[in-house]
Design a protein around this motif. Structure first.
Motif, PDB file in Angstrom:
ATOM      1  N   ALA A  35       0.897  -1.319  -0.090  1.00 35.40           N
ATOM      2  CA  ALA A  35      -0.030  -0.034   0.001  1.00 35.40           C
ATOM      3  C   ALA A  35       0.955   1.173  -0.069  1.00 35.40           C
ATOM      4  N   ALA A  47      -5.237   4.138  -0.351  1.00 36.31           N
ATOM      5  CA  ALA A  47      -4.874   2.755  -0.354  1.00 36.31           C
ATOM      6  C   ALA A  47      -4.459   2.085   1.029  1.00 36.31           C
ATOM      7  N   ALA A  87      -1.268  -1.254  -4.415  1.00 33.20           N
ATOM      8  CA  ALA A  87      -2.134  -0.304  -4.253  1.00 33.20           C
ATOM      9  C   ALA A  87      -1.851   1.283  -3.979  1.00 33.20           C
ATOM     10  N   ASP A  88      -2.520   1.943  -4.726  1.00 37.54           N
ATOM     11  CA  ASP A  88      -2.136   3.559  -4.712  1.00 37.54           C
ATOM     12  C   ASP A  88      -3.020   4.473  -5.116  1.00 37.54           C
ATOM     13  N   ILE A 171      -9.313  -4.268  -4.663  1.00 36.54           N
ATOM     14  CA  ILE A 171      -8.118  -4.614  -3.964  1.00 36.54           C
ATOM     15  C   ILE A 171      -8.113  -6.209  -3.959  1.00 36.54           C
TER      16      ILE A 171
END
Length: 185
Positions: A35, A47, A87-88, A171
């Motif tokens: 993340a 995230a 995840a961003d 996600i």
């Protein structure tokens, strides 16, 4: 909406002062979730918040780490035989919209979606260099949500806050697909 989250990187070792000696007793890691972002910069924390919502529901072979800015070392630390979900929050995506890009689709990508974090290298460059150093492509997916407000503060913008449930599900879905790829290999 103010989101406050205090989660540390997940370490599945028991709480011993000494390092865990019986590595064989640990479940293998099949997926690492990295993340990116910080909860003190508005949408940049999306995230971190999303993976925090998933932490208790994941199987033992999924490991989560809060990395802030994605670095080559983060990808080199992924165990051999494991895959990755990054995840961003991204620019170049409408605020609140969610996109997924397989690592293989990032090679040579110069324009379009950009992570918000001020990475020394872009995410595509970071993944490419890590794959070269590892000697093989790293299986993975980037899941990004478009952000609009990256100023100081913990509040998510309305478009991002209203899309958080969908971001969490995206996600989780990416984790399942990467996990399937790794277990089938």
């Amino acid at each position: 909406m103010t989101a406050v989250l205090d989660i540390a990187p997940v370490d599945r070792r028991p709480d011993f002062a000494e390092p865990f000696d019986d590595v064989e007793a640990l479940p293998p890691t099949h997926v690492e979730v990295l993340a990116c972002g910080g909860t003190d910069r508005g949408d940049d924390g999306a995230a971190v918040i999303a993976v925090g919502r998933l932490a208790d529901a994941l199987p033992q072979d999924v490991r989560m780490r809060i990395v802030g800015q994605l670095d080559i070392d983060d990808l080199l630390a992924v165990p051999k035989g494991a895959g990755v979900v990054v995840a961003d929050t991204a620019l170049g995506v409408d605020p609140g919209w969610i996109v997924e890009i397989p690592f293989s689709g990032l090679a040579g990508r110069e324009a379009g979606i950009r992570p918000r974090s001020s990475h020394a290298l872009s995410i595509p460059e970071t993944i490419a260099v890590a794959s070269i150093i590892r000697g093989h492509p790293l299986p993975g997916i980037v899941v990004a949500i478009g952000g609009v407000d990256f100023g100081l503060g913990e509040a998510l913008s309305w478009p991002v806050a209203s899309a958080m449930d969908a971001f969490v599900l995206a996600i989780a879905d990416a984790i399942g697909r990467v996990r399937t790829m790794v277990l089938a290999a």
